[in-house]
Design a protein around this motif. Structure first.
Motif, PDB file in Angstrom:
ATOM      1  N   THR A  30       5.380  16.306  -0.243  1.00  0.00           N
ATOM      2  CA  THR A  30       6.364  15.268   0.056  1.00  0.00           C
ATOM      3  C   THR A  30       5.856  14.327   1.134  1.00  0.00           C
ATOM      4  O   THR A  30       5.997  13.094   1.029  1.00  0.00           O
ATOM      5  CB  THR A  30       7.695  15.916   0.510  1.00  0.00           C
ATOM      6  OG1 THR A  30       8.241  16.670  -0.573  1.00  0.00           O
ATOM      7  CG2 THR A  30       8.702  14.854   0.942  1.00  0.00           C
ATOM      8  N   LYS A  31       5.251  14.871   2.180  1.00  0.00           N
ATOM      9  CA  LYS A  31       4.766  14.035   3.287  1.00  0.00           C
ATOM     10  C   LYS A  31       3.564  13.196   2.872  1.00  0.00           C
ATOM     11  O   LYS A  31       3.426  12.047   3.309  1.00  0.00           O
ATOM     12  CB  LYS A  31       4.433  14.919   4.487  1.00  0.00           C
ATOM     13  CG  LYS A  31       5.675  15.477   5.159  1.00  0.00           C
ATOM     14  CD  LYS A  31       5.343  16.486   6.229  1.00  0.00           C
ATOM     15  CE  LYS A  31       6.619  16.998   6.898  1.00  0.00           C
ATOM     16  NZ  LYS A  31       6.356  18.126   7.808  1.00  0.00           N
ATOM     17  N   VAL A  32       2.701  13.742   2.026  1.00  0.00           N
ATOM     18  CA  VAL A  32       1.561  12.955   1.536  1.00  0.00           C
ATOM     19  C   VAL A  32       2.060  11.797   0.677  1.00  0.00           C
ATOM     20  O   VAL A  32       1.539  10.678   0.759  1.00  0.00           O
ATOM     21  CB  VAL A  32       0.576  13.844   0.747  1.00  0.00           C
ATOM     22  CG1 VAL A  32      -0.549  12.990   0.154  1.00  0.00           C
ATOM     23  CG2 VAL A  32      -0.023  14.922   1.657  1.00  0.00           C
ATOM     24  N   GLU A  33       3.077  12.052  -0.136  1.00  0.00           N
ATOM     25  CA  GLU A  33       3.671  10.968  -0.930  1.00  0.00           C
ATOM     26  C   GLU A  33       4.307   9.915  -0.030  1.00  0.00           C
ATOM     27  O   GLU A  33       4.249   8.718  -0.304  1.00  0.00           O
ATOM     28  CB  GLU A  33       4.733  11.533  -1.890  1.00  0.00           C
ATOM     29  CG  GLU A  33       4.188  12.411  -2.999  1.00  0.00           C
ATOM     30  CD  GLU A  33       3.579  11.620  -4.154  1.00  0.00           C
ATOM     31  OE1 GLU A  33       3.328  10.411  -3.983  1.00  0.00           O
ATOM     32  OE2 GLU A  33       3.343  12.225  -5.216  1.00  0.00           O
ATOM     33  N   LEU A  34       4.910  10.361   1.062  1.00  0.00           N
ATOM     34  CA  LEU A  34       5.570   9.446   1.994  1.00  0.00           C
ATOM     35  C   LEU A  34       4.580   8.571   2.759  1.00  0.00           C
ATOM     36  O   LEU A  34       4.748   7.356   2.851  1.00  0.00           O
ATOM     37  CB  LEU A  34       6.385  10.248   3.015  1.00  0.00           C
ATOM     38  CG  LEU A  34       7.832  10.603   2.697  1.00  0.00           C
ATOM     39  CD1 LEU A  34       8.377  11.551   3.749  1.00  0.00           C
ATOM     40  CD2 LEU A  34       8.703   9.365   2.635  1.00  0.00           C
ATOM     41  N   PHE A  35       3.557   9.187   3.308  1.00  0.00           N
ATOM     42  CA  PHE A  35       2.719   8.513   4.297  1.00  0.00           C
ATOM     43  C   PHE A  35       1.316   8.156   3.810  1.00  0.00           C
ATOM     44  O   PHE A  35       0.617   7.378   4.480  1.00  0.00           O
ATOM     45  CB  PHE A  35       2.595   9.378   5.557  1.00  0.00           C
ATOM     46  CG  PHE A  35       3.912   9.710   6.203  1.00  0.00           C
ATOM     47  CD1 PHE A  35       4.697   8.713   6.744  1.00  0.00           C
ATOM     48  CD2 PHE A  35       4.373  11.016   6.260  1.00  0.00           C
ATOM     49  CE1 PHE A  35       5.913   9.006   7.350  1.00  0.00           C
ATOM     50  CE2 PHE A  35       5.580  11.327   6.857  1.00  0.00           C
ATOM     51  CZ  PHE A  35       6.355  10.313   7.413  1.00  0.00           C
ATOM     52  N   GLY A  36       0.898   8.704   2.664  1.00  0.00           N
ATOM     53  CA  GLY A  36      -0.427   8.388   2.145  1.00  0.00           C
ATOM     54  C   GLY A  36      -1.512   8.556   3.190  1.00  0.00           C
ATOM     55  O   GLY A  36      -1.525   9.521   3.952  1.00  0.00           O
ATOM     56  N   LEU A  37      -2.456   7.602   3.230  1.00  0.00           N
ATOM     57  CA  LEU A  37      -3.485   7.596   4.275  1.00  0.00           C
ATOM     58  C   LEU A  37      -3.196   6.526   5.322  1.00  0.00           C
ATOM     59  O   LEU A  37      -4.012   6.283   6.206  1.00  0.00           O
ATOM     60  CB  LEU A  37      -4.869   7.339   3.667  1.00  0.00           C
ATOM     61  CG  LEU A  37      -5.402   8.345   2.655  1.00  0.00           C
ATOM     62  CD1 LEU A  37      -6.868   8.069   2.355  1.00  0.00           C
ATOM     63  CD2 LEU A  37      -5.240   9.773   3.146  1.00  0.00           C
ATOM     64  N   HIS A  38      -2.024   5.881   5.210  1.00  0.00           N
ATOM     65  CA  HIS A  38      -1.744   4.763   6.107  1.00  0.00           C
ATOM     66  C   HIS A  38      -0.750   5.091   7.207  1.00  0.00           C
ATOM     67  O   HIS A  38      -0.748   4.442   8.243  1.00  0.00           O
ATOM     68  CB  HIS A  38      -1.208   3.571   5.299  1.00  0.00           C
ATOM     69  CG  HIS A  38       0.085   3.830   4.616  1.00  0.00           C
ATOM     70  ND1 HIS A  38       0.184   4.573   3.453  1.00  0.00           N
ATOM     71  CD2 HIS A  38       1.351   3.458   4.929  1.00  0.00           C
ATOM     72  CE1 HIS A  38       1.448   4.623   3.080  1.00  0.00           C
ATOM     73  NE2 HIS A  38       2.186   3.971   3.959  1.00  0.00           N
ATOM     74  N   PHE A  39       0.096   6.104   7.002  1.00  0.00           N
ATOM     75  CA  PHE A  39       1.150   6.531   7.923  1.00  0.00           C
ATOM     76  C   PHE A  39       2.258   5.475   8.011  1.00  0.00           C
ATOM     77  O   PHE A  39       3.418   5.772   7.848  1.00  0.00           O
ATOM     78  CB  PHE A  39       0.600   6.806   9.322  1.00  0.00           C
ATOM     79  CG  PHE A  39       1.282   7.974  10.019  1.00  0.00           C
ATOM     80  CD1 PHE A  39       2.568   8.366   9.664  1.00  0.00           C
ATOM     81  CD2 PHE A  39       0.643   8.674  11.020  1.00  0.00           C
ATOM     82  CE1 PHE A  39       3.193   9.444  10.291  1.00  0.00           C
ATOM     83  CE2 PHE A  39       1.252   9.761  11.656  1.00  0.00           C
ATOM     84  CZ  PHE A  39       2.524  10.136  11.296  1.00  0.00           C
ATOM     85  N   ALA A  40       1.883   4.226   8.315  1.00  0.00           N
ATOM     86  CA  ALA A  40       2.868   3.146   8.414  1.00  0.00           C
ATOM     87  C   ALA A  40       2.210   1.845   7.984  1.00  0.00           C
ATOM     88  O   ALA A  40       1.011   1.646   8.205  1.00  0.00           O
ATOM     89  CB  ALA A  40       3.392   3.024   9.844  1.00  0.00           C
ATOM     90  N   LYS A  41       2.987   0.967   7.356  1.00  0.00           N
ATOM     91  CA  LYS A  41       2.483  -0.350   6.955  1.00  0.00           C
ATOM     92  C   LYS A  41       2.164  -1.166   8.204  1.00  0.00           C
ATOM     93  O   LYS A  41       3.050  -1.414   9.024  1.00  0.00           O
ATOM     94  CB  LYS A  41       3.542  -1.100   6.146  1.00  0.00           C
ATOM     95  CG  LYS A  41       3.796  -0.583   4.748  1.00  0.00           C
ATOM     96  CD  LYS A  41       4.961  -1.355   4.120  1.00  0.00           C
ATOM     97  CE  LYS A  41       5.167  -0.996   2.667  1.00  0.00           C
ATOM     98  NZ  LYS A  41       4.126  -1.554   1.798  1.00  0.00           N
ATOM     99  N   LEU A  42       0.931  -1.600   8.329  1.00  0.00           N
ATOM    100  CA  LEU A  42       0.543  -2.449   9.455  1.00  0.00           C
ATOM    101  C   LEU A  42       0.741  -3.908   9.043  1.00  0.00           C
ATOM    102  O   LEU A  42      -0.026  -4.451   8.258  1.00  0.00           O
ATOM    103  CB  LEU A  42      -0.914  -2.189   9.844  1.00  0.00           C
ATOM    104  CG  LEU A  42      -1.463  -2.993  11.025  1.00  0.00           C
ATOM    105  CD1 LEU A  42      -0.643  -2.764  12.288  1.00  0.00           C
ATOM    106  CD2 LEU A  42      -2.925  -2.623  11.273  1.00  0.00           C
ATOM    107  N   ASP A  43       1.801  -4.529   9.555  1.00  0.00           N
ATOM    108  CA  ASP A  43       2.103  -5.916   9.205  1.00  0.00           C
ATOM    109  C   ASP A  43       1.247  -6.883  10.027  1.00  0.00           C
ATOM    110  O   ASP A  43       1.005  -6.652  11.214  1.00  0.00           O
ATOM    111  CB  ASP A  43       3.575  -6.240   9.476  1.00  0.00           C
ATOM    112  CG  ASP A  43       4.519  -5.560   8.497  1.00  0.00           C
ATOM    113  OD1 ASP A  43       4.036  -5.065   7.466  1.00  0.00           O
ATOM    114  OD2 ASP A  43       5.730  -5.531   8.770  1.00  0.00           O
ATOM    115  N   ILE A  44       0.834  -7.972   9.391  1.00  0.00           N
ATOM    116  CA  ILE A  44       0.199  -9.082  10.102  1.00  0.00           C
ATOM    117  C   ILE A  44       1.272 -10.152  10.305  1.00  0.00           C
ATOM    118  O   ILE A  44       1.969 -10.517   9.359  1.00  0.00           O
ATOM    119  CB  ILE A  44      -0.980  -9.673   9.297  1.00  0.00           C
ATOM    120  CG1 ILE A  44      -1.986  -8.581   8.932  1.00  0.00           C
ATOM    121  CG2 ILE A  44      -1.652 -10.790  10.076  1.00  0.00           C
ATOM    122  CD1 ILE A  44      -2.674  -7.926  10.102  1.00  0.00           C
TER     123      ILE A  44
END
Length: 626
Positions: free
Chosen positions: A347-361
């Motif tokens: 579940t956590k891998v599906e949630l966070f992938g390899l990015h943890f959080a979207k880094l907005d520009i």
């Protein structure tokens, strides 16, 4: 005062206020210079402040009157030293109070009451709304974006002490509490140097690791457990966003190298969370057929985190493939023993992938205009460009939107526009597409502001048929909010941009208000302007077959005035699109509302519930369109 409110106050008095009075006596043991007198003098100073305020004295007069009565403090250095010790003492008292509130959160809040997942489960059952819930969850999500106000939250060292202090307070372990308070006395609350953008990012990554990782995982696990036939963990309902390291408008010192460094820190942080959870999980999964799979995954994670220069090509799909294999073996050979541990990590891998959080520009439109001028001067746009109207400029930008070789415009900020766009591609390659797929334009006032960014992305090396970036206009002032309909209708009528939206699932995100709407027109005007803009933009977007998502700034109308954020979203009518709730949270709001797993889970559940209840539990009658 109703019975419920009275009960909550009583609980607060018992679990927080009373305990504070008891533990506050420990402050006399803090390792401060002349600490034994600081508490007494501070109490006297507090009384004089109240009396002076009642007599309409200024803060300066109150302080001067107090110091004149202290014969032992004559020189300026002695007086400044006393005032500084007051601040030291008060800061630690605030930490103690915060820690007590954190420790008592479940005792003073109804974590299964109104607005929680348990409440949602009951509402769905009572109203027979399972089919509607299934339909809603196909597109529904809550995106919580962390933003930095470096003067408003504690450094990681202090956060760690508060975390441990809260646990000791839960156990009523007075000797340990005393030890942590003494540690606070030796730990500085502020750095001598101003924190860098990377320092700000690391302070917020602490919350991702220690709070949101567990809180979001708990919510998704609970939803899956309560609605097993409805919730699909591969389509997460919760998402995290991140601005430090990407927000140039908020911090002009953020440049290309900072963005890549923060993205790498986010990737390393989430891999570390997976690694630590996997290590704990292996203590239970000691059965035949699992050792090789688990050891292989552990080694891959370890190499990516701890061995410099040995980053491997690990991916989200690779991690899920191994965990799915483990799940299959547990199910087929070992009666599903400890299966819940594997499912929690999946579940956590599906949630966070390899990015943890979207880094907005995020960058201001004025910077884009300066780069546009530089492109004219470099001959990459026609010399008479600025003699054209907006429609003609849009056509020229689209016509000349191809990769350019110029890397130096004579200004680091202008250079960074193209560099940040190139960084987005690098981050997507390393962290996955969700790692950095949003470009926000502050002070967007026209369709031209959006098309500039579209053209710049192609000039920086992106291809129009593979442009994996959502371009998000931030419409801020009251005047611009009133003009929002024209801005977006003009944009939707541009064929090239419509083609881009088709590649982005026919979805357009619009950020409204943030802080300027409230500053510009006041709280009521800001809120009303945003509300009306949302109604109009929902209708306009629907007209063009576009699903619109509204991104609200916690610093703007969704917060100012002291209202509960989830109530703000729950109050939206049926004429306003609510497929997703997206908002920023910043500064002290992060530590106060999302400082522990319990408080973060409770407040995130409130947001999840707000969007669902508005649409399917308490649907408002659709207004007659005029």
């Amino acid at each position: 005062m109703n019975a419920n409110t009275s009960g909550n106050l009583s609980q607060f008095d018992n679990y927080v206020a009373l305990k504070y009075q008891l533990y506050n006596s420990l402050f006399t043991n803090l390792p401060f210079y002349r600490i034994e007198k600081t508490g007494i003098l501070l109490s006297l100073f507090s009384s004089q402040c109240e009396e002076g305020y009642a007599n309409h004295k200024s803060p300066q007069q109150i302080i001067e009157n107090f110091l004149e009565g202290q014969e032992k403090y004559i020189t300026e250095k002695e007086r400044n030293d006393l005032l500084f010790r007051f601040i030291q003492f008060t800061e630690r008292q605030v930490v103690l109070f915060d820690a007590l509130e954190d420790a008592a959160f479940r005792d003073i809040n109804d974590v299964t009451g109104k607005g929680t997942l348990k409440h949602l489960e009951i509402q769905i059952a009572l109203n027979d709304k399972k089919e509607e819930l299934a339909e809603k969850l196909k597109n529904y999500a809550v995106l919580t974006t962390l933003t930095a106000h470096p003067t408003q939250f504690y450094p990681p060292e202090v956060l760690g002490i508060i975390w441990d202090l809260s646990r000791a307070l839960k156990k009523n372990d007075t000797p340990l509490v005393n030890t942590y308070l003494q540690q606070l006395g030796k730990t500085p609350f502020f750095n001598k140097e101003k924190p860098t953008p990377y320092d700000e990012a690391m302070s917020l990554i602490w919350f991702l690791e220690n709070v949101f990782y567990e809180a979001c995982g708990n919510i998704m696990t609970s939803l899956k457990s309560n609605f097993p036939d409805i919730v699909d963990v591969s389509r997460p309902i919760l998402k995290m966003g991140f601005w430090p390291g990407g927000d140039r408008d908020g911090n002009p010192y953020v440049l290309y190298d900072t963005t890549l460094k923060v993205a790498n820190a986010l990737r390393g942080s989430i891999l570390k969370c997976y690694y630590l959870q996997l290590r704990k999980m292996r203590r239970r999964l000691t059965f035949r057929g699992l050792e090789e799979l688990l050891q292989t995954l552990e080694e891959q994670l370890y190499n990516n985190i701890f061995i410099p220069g040995k980053t491997t090509s690990i991916s989200k799909s690779y991690i899920l493939e191994i965990l799915s294999g483990v799940k299959q073996i547990l199910t087929e050979r070992h009666s599903g023993l400890f299966l819940y541990l594997v499912e929690n990590l999946i579940t956590k891998v599906e949630l966070f992938g390899l990015h943890f959080a979207k880094l907005d520009i995020r960058q201001d439109s004025s910077i884009h205009k300066k780069l546009e001028l530089a492109l004219v001067e470099k001959g990459l746009l026609p010399k008479d460009y600025y003699e054209k109207n907006d429609d003609e400029k849009i056509s020229l930008l689209i016509e000349n939107a191809r990769e350019v070789n110029i890397t130096d415009f004579g200004d680091a900020v202008l250079n960074d526009v193209f560099e940040s766009m190139k960084a987005m591609k690098i981050i997507q390659e390393n962290n996955g597409e969700e790692g950095c797929d949003r470009y926000i334009i502050s002070h967007s006032t026209s369709a031209l502001d959006v098309i500039r960014v579209y053209a710049f992305l192609l000039m920086s090396g992106w291809h129009k048929n593979n442009l994996k970036v959502d371009i998000i206009p931030l419409i801020e002032t009251v005047e611009d909010l009133h003009n929002a309909e024209k801005i977006m209708e003009d944009l939707y009528q541009i064929d090239v941009y419509r083609s881009h939206l088709r590649g982005r699932n026919n979805t357009q995100t619009i950020m409204l208000g943030f802080s300027d709407g409230s500053k510009d027109g006041g709280y009521l005007m800001g809120n009303w302007s945003i509300y009306k803009a949302k109604e109009i933009l929902t209708r306009v977007s629907k007209k063009y077959g576009i699903a619109v998502i509204f991104f609200d700034g916690r610093g703007g109308a969704a917060a100012r005035g002291g209202g509960k954020t989830h109530n703000f979203f729950a109050s939206m009518g049926k004429n306003i699109a609510n497929n997703e709730i997206q908002l920023t949270i910043q500064g002290q709001t992060i530590s106060s509302n999302f400082g522990t797993v319990e408080s973060a889970q409770y407040n995130l559940e409130q947001l999840v519930h707000a969007g669902i209840s508005t649409d399917i539990i308490f649907p408002k009658e659709k207004k007659r369109e005029t």
